[in-house]
Design an enzyme around this catalytic site. Structure first.
Site, mmCIF file in Angstrom:
data_model
loop_
_atom_site.group_PDB
_atom_site.id
_atom_site.type_symbol
_atom_site.label_atom_id
_atom_site.label_comp_id
_atom_site.label_asym_id
_atom_site.label_seq_id
_atom_site.Cartn_x
_atom_site.Cartn_y
_atom_site.Cartn_z
ATOM 1 N N GLY A 22 -7.482 4.845 -13.123
ATOM 2 C CA GLY A 22 -6.507 5.549 -12.605
ATOM 3 C C GLY A 22 -4.891 4.770 -12.833
ATOM 4 O O GLY A 22 -4.252 4.276 -11.785
ATOM 5 N N ALA A 23 -5.337 4.338 -14.141
ATOM 6 C CA ALA A 23 -4.632 2.513 -13.935
ATOM 7 C C ALA A 23 -3.007 3.476 -14.573
ATOM 8 O O ALA A 23 -2.215 2.540 -15.041
ATOM 9 C CB ALA A 23 -5.046 2.193 -15.276
ATOM 10 N N ASN A 24 -2.742 4.422 -14.319
ATOM 11 C CA ASN A 24 -1.103 4.664 -14.475
ATOM 12 C C ASN A 24 -0.197 4.628 -13.507
ATOM 13 O O ASN A 24 0.919 5.129 -13.723
ATOM 14 C CB ASN A 24 -1.232 6.569 -15.305
ATOM 15 N N GLY A 26 0.294 3.400 -9.255
ATOM 16 C CA GLY A 26 0.116 2.192 -7.718
ATOM 17 C C GLY A 26 -0.404 1.162 -8.069
ATOM 18 O O GLY A 26 -0.469 0.510 -8.642
ATOM 19 N N ILE A 27 -1.730 1.718 -7.035
ATOM 20 C CA ILE A 27 -2.582 0.118 -7.555
ATOM 21 C C ILE A 27 -3.292 0.000 -8.588
ATOM 22 O O ILE A 27 -3.385 -1.056 -8.949
ATOM 23 C CB ILE A 27 -3.821 -0.008 -5.966
ATOM 24 N N GLY A 28 -3.236 0.986 -9.225
ATOM 25 C CA GLY A 28 -4.131 0.608 -10.672
ATOM 26 C C GLY A 28 -3.450 0.142 -11.525
ATOM 27 O O GLY A 28 -3.577 -1.184 -12.872
ATOM 28 N N SER A 152 -10.951 2.122 1.814
ATOM 29 C CA SER A 152 -9.990 2.567 2.421
ATOM 30 C C SER A 152 -10.567 1.978 3.642
ATOM 31 O O SER A 152 -11.140 2.260 4.682
ATOM 32 C CB SER A 152 -9.523 3.972 2.667
ATOM 33 N N TYR A 177 -11.566 13.081 2.933
ATOM 34 C CA TYR A 177 -11.295 11.513 2.130
ATOM 35 C C TYR A 177 -12.339 10.727 2.666
ATOM 36 O O TYR A 177 -12.542 9.505 1.542
ATOM 37 C CB TYR A 177 -9.822 11.483 2.691
HETATM 38 N N1 LIG Z 1 -2.134 3.168 -1.200
HETATM 39 C C1 LIG Z 1 -2.714 3.628 -0.256
HETATM 40 O O1 LIG Z 1 -1.909 3.110 1.163
HETATM 41 C C2 LIG Z 1 -4.073 3.258 -0.450
HETATM 42 C C3 LIG Z 1 -5.194 3.171 0.471
HETATM 43 C C4 LIG Z 1 -5.920 2.888 0.629
HETATM 44 C C5 LIG Z 1 -7.146 2.879 -0.096
HETATM 45 N N2 LIG Z 1 -6.259 3.838 -1.541
HETATM 46 C C6 LIG Z 1 -7.249 3.815 -2.518
HETATM 47 O O2 LIG Z 1 -6.225 3.122 -3.768
HETATM 48 C C7 LIG Z 1 -6.706 3.904 -5.036
HETATM 49 C C8 LIG Z 1 -5.596 4.369 -5.891
HETATM 50 O O3 LIG Z 1 -4.669 4.932 -5.166
HETATM 51 P P1 LIG Z 1 -3.579 4.824 -5.429
HETATM 52 O O4 LIG Z 1 -2.751 4.372 -3.728
HETATM 53 O O5 LIG Z 1 -2.901 3.820 -6.498
HETATM 54 O O6 LIG Z 1 -2.743 6.115 -5.046
HETATM 55 P P2 LIG Z 1 -1.953 6.970 -6.548
HETATM 56 O O7 LIG Z 1 -0.266 5.837 -6.852
HETATM 57 O O8 LIG Z 1 -1.653 8.011 -6.419
HETATM 58 O O9 LIG Z 1 -2.600 6.060 -7.580
HETATM 59 C C9 LIG Z 1 -3.762 7.481 -8.315
HETATM 60 C C10 LIG Z 1 -4.598 7.302 -8.913
HETATM 61 O O10 LIG Z 1 -5.792 7.686 -9.487
HETATM 62 C C11 LIG Z 1 -5.503 8.772 -10.756
HETATM 63 N N3 LIG Z 1 -6.317 10.465 -10.178
HETATM 64 C C12 LIG Z 1 -6.342 10.756 -9.405
HETATM 65 N N4 LIG Z 1 -7.432 11.800 -9.439
HETATM 66 C C13 LIG Z 1 -7.732 11.538 -10.871
HETATM 67 C C14 LIG Z 1 -8.426 12.154 -11.660
HETATM 68 N N5 LIG Z 1 -9.399 13.254 -11.305
HETATM 69 N N6 LIG Z 1 -9.472 11.303 -13.107
HETATM 70 C C15 LIG Z 1 -8.753 10.569 -13.253
HETATM 71 N N7 LIG Z 1 -7.449 10.195 -12.141
HETATM 72 C C16 LIG Z 1 -7.356 10.174 -11.171
HETATM 73 C C17 LIG Z 1 -3.881 9.464 -10.442
HETATM 74 O O11 LIG Z 1 -3.863 10.037 -11.503
HETATM 75 P P3 LIG Z 1 -2.675 10.725 -11.571
HETATM 76 O O12 LIG Z 1 -1.083 10.518 -11.861
HETATM 77 O O13 LIG Z 1 -2.636 11.839 -13.265
HETATM 78 O O14 LIG Z 1 -2.166 12.064 -10.618
HETATM 79 C C18 LIG Z 1 -3.323 7.834 -10.555
HETATM 80 O O15 LIG Z 1 -3.445 7.007 -11.854
HETATM 81 C C19 LIG Z 1 -7.365 5.290 -5.015
HETATM 82 O O16 LIG Z 1 -9.256 4.675 -4.595
HETATM 83 C C20 LIG Z 1 -7.153 5.475 -3.158
HETATM 84 O O17 LIG Z 1 -7.783 5.977 -2.400
HETATM 85 C C21 LIG Z 1 -4.574 3.521 -1.311
#
Ligand SMILES: NC(=O)c1ccc[n+]([C@@H]2O[C@H](COP(=O)([O-])OP(=O)(O)OC[C@H]3O[C@@H](n4cnc5c(N)ncnc54)[C@H](OP(=O)(O)O)[C@@H]3O)[C@@H](O)[C@H]2O)c1
Length: 310
Positions: A22-24, A26-28, A152, A177
């Site tokens: 998920g490196a494209n 947010g956090i990744g 989370s 979730y």
């Molecule tokens: N943001 C927060 O406040 C928060 C809080 C608690 C935990 N988290 C955790 O942080 C992690 C990163 O999330 P984020 O907040 O950075 O959200 P994000 O910006 O939506 O990033 C999520 C990443 O996961 C990828 N992804 C989703 N489904 C996938 C799949 N089937 N195969 C490969 N990649 C996939 C997305 O790809 P696409 O761009 O193609 O969709 C995107 O690169 C998650 O595990 C989330 O549960 C986030």
């Protein structure tokens, strides 16, 4: 741990290889950016090649000397995960850092992965369980391997219902979730216990980013109208940037002070935001019997048995 740990404290990662799912976005993305800035060779694992290429271009603009590659991998497909792992293993690289980050949140309707798993449990937990197991020989070939699994705050409301793992009896968006994020911590802690028992140097740390501004809401439950307005207005007060949200991941992946099995999250009020520190998960994440059972069920569901640690 320093009073306020920042990305400036990341030691040189030169000579190390990192895989970030998920490196494209947010956090990744932010985690990949800082690992690359500090010299690691980073594989940006993304389900969309176009999004991966765009992320790589952005990263190279920020860090022109970065060593980065894009790899297409869909965490909701065991075939895709196996194909990636086979290529990685064939490449003969040792893997120093694996960041299990990709995730989806609170999808309004029950969806299934191509393997028939509920999409959040399948992507957030089972996909990463399979990936980590398939890459274990490469991890154990590194001198000090680390596996960071992004959980989370939502794990607190999670429940592992072994008779409803795929939400087949009842689907509740936030319930599914929360369960997947609880599974992330149970997995990371069980992995650490197994790695230690097998006498390996592997460190496994669960982390959480507090509440960070990323694409996770728009990709999951969505927000429009009044809800979107409230998020946009109040968001910056309680939320942190995606770069700040990546610091627990980066601390766990790189700090010499990080201890395997510790849970890392933000230091601030309710762990919403702040510098990374050791935090405590809720009791439900510390149940070793549930951790062991989840491991066995995950092996059965994915068909992946861990070499050495199995
Ligand atoms: N943001 C927060 O406040 C928060 C809080 C608690 C935990 N988290 C955790 O942080 C992690 C990163 O999330 P984020 O907040 O950075 O959200 P994000 O910006 O939506 O990033 C999520 C990443 O996961 C990828 N992804 C989703 N489904 C996938 C799949 N089937 N195969 C490969 N990649 C996939 C997305 O790809 P696409 O761009 O193609 O969709 C995107 O690169 C998650 O595990 C989330 O549960 C986030």
């Amino acid at each position: 741990m320093a009073a306020k740990w920042t990305a400036a404290e990341i030691p040189s990662q030169a000579g190390k290889t990192a895989v970030v799912t998920g490196a494209n976005s947010g956090i990744g993305y932010q985690a990949a950016l800082e690992l690359a800035r500090h010299g690691a060779m980073v594989l940006l694992c993304c389900r969309s090649k176009a999004k991966g290429d765009a992320a790589m271009a952005k990263l190279l603009t920020a860090v022109p000397e970065a060593k980065v590659r894009v790899a297409v991998m869909d965490m909701a497909s065991l075939a895709s995960i196996r194909a990636f792992a086979e290529k990685f293993v064939a490449g003969g690289w040792a893997l120093d850092v694996l960041v299990n980050n990709a995730g989806v949140m609170a999808l309004p309707k029950r969806e299934l992965t191509e393997d028939g798993f509920e999409r959040q449990f399948g992507t957030n937990h089972l996909g990463h369980f399979a990936l980590t197991g398939l890459l274990m020989p490469q991890l154990l070939a590194a001198p000090a391997p680390r596996v960071v699994t992004v959980a989370s705050l939502a794990h607190r409301n999670g429940k592992i219902q072994f008779d409803n793992l795929q939400s087949e009896r009842k689907y509740v968006p936030w319930g599914a979730y929360s369960a997947s994020k609880l599974a992330n911590i149970l997995f990371a802690k069980e992995l650490q216990r197994r790695a230690t028992a097998a006498g390996t140097a592997l460190k496994s740390l669960p982390v959480h980013p507090g509440i960070s501004m990323t694409s996770i809401v728009e990709n999951g439950p969505g927000a429009k109208g009044l809800k979107l307005m409230v998020i946009n207005r109040l968001g910056p007060l309680v939320m942190q940037t995606d770069a700040a949200g990546a610091l627990p991941t980066l601390y766990a992946a790189t700090s010499p002070d990080a201890v395997g099995g510790e849970y890392i999250g933000p230091a601030g009020f309710m762990e919403f935001k702040g510098a990374p520190v050791v935090v405590q998960p809720r009791k439900n994440a510390l149940d070793e019997a549930v951790g062991r059972q989840l491991w066995t069920v995950s092996e059965q569901l994915t068909g992946v048995v861990y070499p050495v640690l199995g």
